[in-house]
Motif scaffolding. Structure first.
Motif, PDB file in Angstrom:
ATOM      1  N   TYR A  41       0.353  -2.163 -21.578  1.00 21.14           N
ATOM      2  CA  TYR A  41       1.247  -3.282 -20.889  1.00 21.14           C
ATOM      3  C   TYR A  41       0.233  -4.406 -20.761  1.00 21.14           C
ATOM      4  CZ  TYR A  41       4.917  -0.130 -18.702  1.00 21.14           C
ATOM      5  OH  TYR A  41       6.089  -0.062 -18.684  1.00 21.14           O
ATOM      6  N   ALA A  42      -1.203  -4.433 -20.883  1.00 23.82           N
ATOM      7  CA  ALA A  42      -1.597  -5.684 -20.967  1.00 23.82           C
ATOM      8  C   ALA A  42      -1.761  -6.602 -22.478  1.00 23.82           C
ATOM      9  CB  ALA A  42      -3.144  -5.671 -20.261  1.00 23.82           C
ATOM     10  N   LYS A  43      -2.034  -4.947 -22.899  1.00 27.53           N
ATOM     11  CA  LYS A  43      -2.057  -6.257 -24.021  1.00 27.53           C
ATOM     12  C   LYS A  43      -1.095  -6.469 -25.063  1.00 27.53           C
ATOM     13  CE  LYS A  43      -4.370  -3.302 -27.904  1.00 27.53           C
ATOM     14  NZ  LYS A  43      -4.502  -2.209 -28.468  1.00 27.53           N
ATOM     15  N   SER A  44       0.721  -5.908 -24.686  1.00 26.04           N
ATOM     16  CA  SER A  44       1.863  -6.249 -25.117  1.00 26.04           C
ATOM     17  C   SER A  44       2.153  -7.586 -24.916  1.00 26.04           C
ATOM     18  CB  SER A  44       3.075  -5.309 -24.197  1.00 26.04           C
ATOM     19  OG  SER A  44       3.806  -6.012 -24.831  1.00 26.04           O
ATOM     20  N   MET A  45       1.535  -7.917 -23.431  1.00 29.88           N
ATOM     21  CA  MET A  45       1.967  -8.987 -22.536  1.00 29.88           C
ATOM     22  C   MET A  45       0.830 -10.435 -22.647  1.00 29.88           C
ATOM     23  SD  MET A  45       2.645  -8.135 -18.343  1.00 29.88           S
ATOM     24  CE  MET A  45       1.194  -8.559 -18.047  1.00 29.88           C
ATOM     25  N   ILE A  46       0.028 -10.062 -23.657  1.00 26.86           N
ATOM     26  CA  ILE A  46      -1.021 -11.168 -24.690  1.00 26.86           C
ATOM     27  C   ILE A  46      -0.681 -11.336 -25.535  1.00 26.86           C
ATOM     28  CG2 ILE A  46      -3.411 -11.080 -25.022  1.00 26.86           C
ATOM     29  CD1 ILE A  46      -3.846 -11.618 -22.392  1.00 26.86           C
ATOM     30  N   SER A  47       0.039  -9.896 -26.095  1.00 25.78           N
ATOM     31  CA  SER A  47       0.859 -10.145 -27.768  1.00 25.78           C
ATOM     32  C   SER A  47       1.437 -11.357 -27.859  1.00 25.78           C
ATOM     33  CB  SER A  47       0.498  -9.579 -28.029  1.00 25.78           C
ATOM     34  OG  SER A  47       1.796  -9.183 -27.949  1.00 25.78           O
ATOM     35  N   THR A  48       2.426 -11.710 -26.212  1.00 22.55           N
ATOM     36  CA  THR A  48       3.914 -11.937 -25.865  1.00 22.55           C
ATOM     37  C   THR A  48       3.228 -13.998 -25.865  1.00 22.55           C
ATOM     38  OG1 THR A  48       3.914 -11.931 -23.743  1.00 22.55           O
ATOM     39  CG2 THR A  48       5.296 -10.514 -25.721  1.00 22.55           C
ATOM     40  N   LEU A  49       1.687 -14.393 -25.158  1.00 25.04           N
ATOM     41  CA  LEU A  49       1.709 -15.594 -24.928  1.00 25.04           C
ATOM     42  C   LEU A  49       0.474 -16.035 -25.744  1.00 25.04           C
ATOM     43  CD1 LEU A  49       0.555 -14.689 -21.454  1.00 25.04           C
ATOM     44  CD2 LEU A  49       1.854 -15.010 -21.837  1.00 25.04           C
ATOM     45  N   TYR A  50      -0.476 -15.173 -26.536  1.00 22.91           N
ATOM     46  CA  TYR A  50      -1.207 -15.281 -27.539  1.00 22.91           C
ATOM     47  C   TYR A  50      -0.577 -16.503 -28.560  1.00 22.91           C
ATOM     48  CZ  TYR A  50      -5.021 -16.003 -30.861  1.00 22.91           C
ATOM     49  OH  TYR A  50      -5.979 -16.265 -31.758  1.00 22.91           O
ATOM     50  N   CYS A  51      -1.082 -17.956 -28.506  1.00 24.26           N
ATOM     51  CA  CYS A  51      -0.372 -18.242 -30.040  1.00 24.26           C
ATOM     52  C   CYS A  51      -1.842 -19.262 -30.491  1.00 24.26           C
ATOM     53  CB  CYS A  51      -0.301 -19.660 -29.814  1.00 24.26           C
ATOM     54  SG  CYS A  51       1.632 -19.538 -28.167  1.00 24.26           S
ATOM     55  N   GLN A  52      -1.496 -18.272 -32.138  1.00 23.34           N
ATOM     56  CA  GLN A  52      -2.933 -19.085 -33.227  1.00 23.34           C
ATOM     57  C   GLN A  52      -3.062 -20.661 -33.141  1.00 23.34           C
ATOM     58  OE1 GLN A  52      -3.042 -16.599 -36.160  1.00 23.34           O
ATOM     59  NE2 GLN A  52      -5.350 -17.288 -37.065  1.00 23.34           N
ATOM     60  N   GLY A  53      -4.369 -20.659 -33.045  1.00 24.25           N
ATOM     61  CA  GLY A  53      -4.594 -21.746 -32.854  1.00 24.25           C
ATOM     62  C   GLY A  53      -5.092 -23.121 -32.133  1.00 24.25           C
ATOM     63  N   TYR A  54      -5.200 -22.271 -30.663  1.00 22.78           N
ATOM     64  CA  TYR A  54      -5.681 -22.339 -29.482  1.00 22.78           C
ATOM     65  C   TYR A  54      -6.978 -22.749 -29.199  1.00 22.78           C
ATOM     66  CZ  TYR A  54      -0.753 -24.485 -28.414  1.00 22.78           C
ATOM     67  OH  TYR A  54       0.254 -25.372 -28.490  1.00 22.78           O
ATOM     68  N   ARG A  55      -7.226 -23.359 -29.005  1.00 27.09           N
ATOM     69  CA  ARG A  55      -8.582 -22.340 -28.452  1.00 27.09           C
ATOM     70  C   ARG A  55      -9.244 -22.157 -26.941  1.00 27.09           C
ATOM     71  NH1 ARG A  55     -12.000 -27.769 -29.788  1.00 27.09           N
ATOM     72  NH2 ARG A  55     -10.747 -28.598 -32.064  1.00 27.09           N
ATOM     73  N   TYR A  56      -8.640 -21.286 -26.787  1.00 30.87           N
ATOM     74  CA  TYR A  56      -9.057 -20.127 -25.042  1.00 30.87           C
ATOM     75  C   TYR A  56     -10.422 -20.174 -24.895  1.00 30.87           C
ATOM     76  CZ  TYR A  56      -4.656 -18.912 -26.644  1.00 30.87           C
ATOM     77  OH  TYR A  56      -2.549 -19.383 -26.907  1.00 30.87           O
ATOM     78  N   SER A  57     -10.354 -20.237 -23.230  1.00 26.30           N
ATOM     79  CA  SER A  57     -11.612 -20.286 -22.775  1.00 26.30           C
ATOM     80  C   SER A  57     -11.830 -18.968 -21.870  1.00 26.30           C
ATOM     81  CB  SER A  57     -12.039 -21.496 -21.660  1.00 26.30           C
ATOM     82  OG  SER A  57     -10.719 -22.084 -21.004  1.00 26.30           O
ATOM     83  N   LYS A  58     -10.241 -18.683 -21.462  1.00 31.25           N
ATOM     84  CA  LYS A  58     -10.041 -17.628 -20.081  1.00 31.25           C
ATOM     85  C   LYS A  58      -9.178 -16.500 -20.764  1.00 31.25           C
ATOM     86  CE  LYS A  58     -12.771 -18.016 -16.015  1.00 31.25           C
ATOM     87  NZ  LYS A  58     -12.658 -19.096 -14.864  1.00 31.25           N
ATOM     88  N   CYS A  59      -9.417 -16.200 -20.613  1.00 33.90           N
ATOM     89  CA  CYS A  59      -8.128 -14.560 -20.055  1.00 33.90           C
ATOM     90  C   CYS A  59      -8.695 -13.684 -19.410  1.00 33.90           C
ATOM     91  CB  CYS A  59      -8.155 -13.929 -21.225  1.00 33.90           C
ATOM     92  SG  CYS A  59      -9.041 -12.799 -22.078  1.00 33.90           S
TER      93      CYS A  59
END
Length: 82
Positions: A41-59
């Motif tokens: 479930y967590a992987k599925s939800m993360i894949s809908t939130l993730y956008c290529q090109g952004y720099r993420y600092s925390k998850c």
């Protein structure tokens, strides 16, 4: 676990973003302690939130509605094992 919340935080140094934190919450139909189900479930939800090109600092993943397995009330029609 009855509810799973995942979140992504965009780096504060990236000026192009309108929003700093993206999150998603899902309530499971049947509570589980199976890490395979939680990760799925967590992987599925993360894949809908993730956008290529952004720099993420925390998850992160937050598990909500925790309770003792021995005190869980079962659904008469669920296929989960006792």
């Amino acid at each position: 676990v009855q509810t799973i919340c995942v979140y992504l935080r965009v780096s504060r140094y990236q000026q192009e973003t309108k929003k700093a934190i993206y999150d998603k919450m899902t309530k499971l139909e049947v509570a589980t302690d199976d890490t395979r189900v939680i990760v799925k479930y967590a992987k599925s939800m993360i894949s809908t939130l993730y956008c290529q090109g952004y720099r993420y600092s925390k998850c992160g993943i937050i598990l909500l509605d925790l309770f003792d397995k021995k005190r869980m009330q079962r659904d008469l029609f669920s296929h989960s094992s006792p």
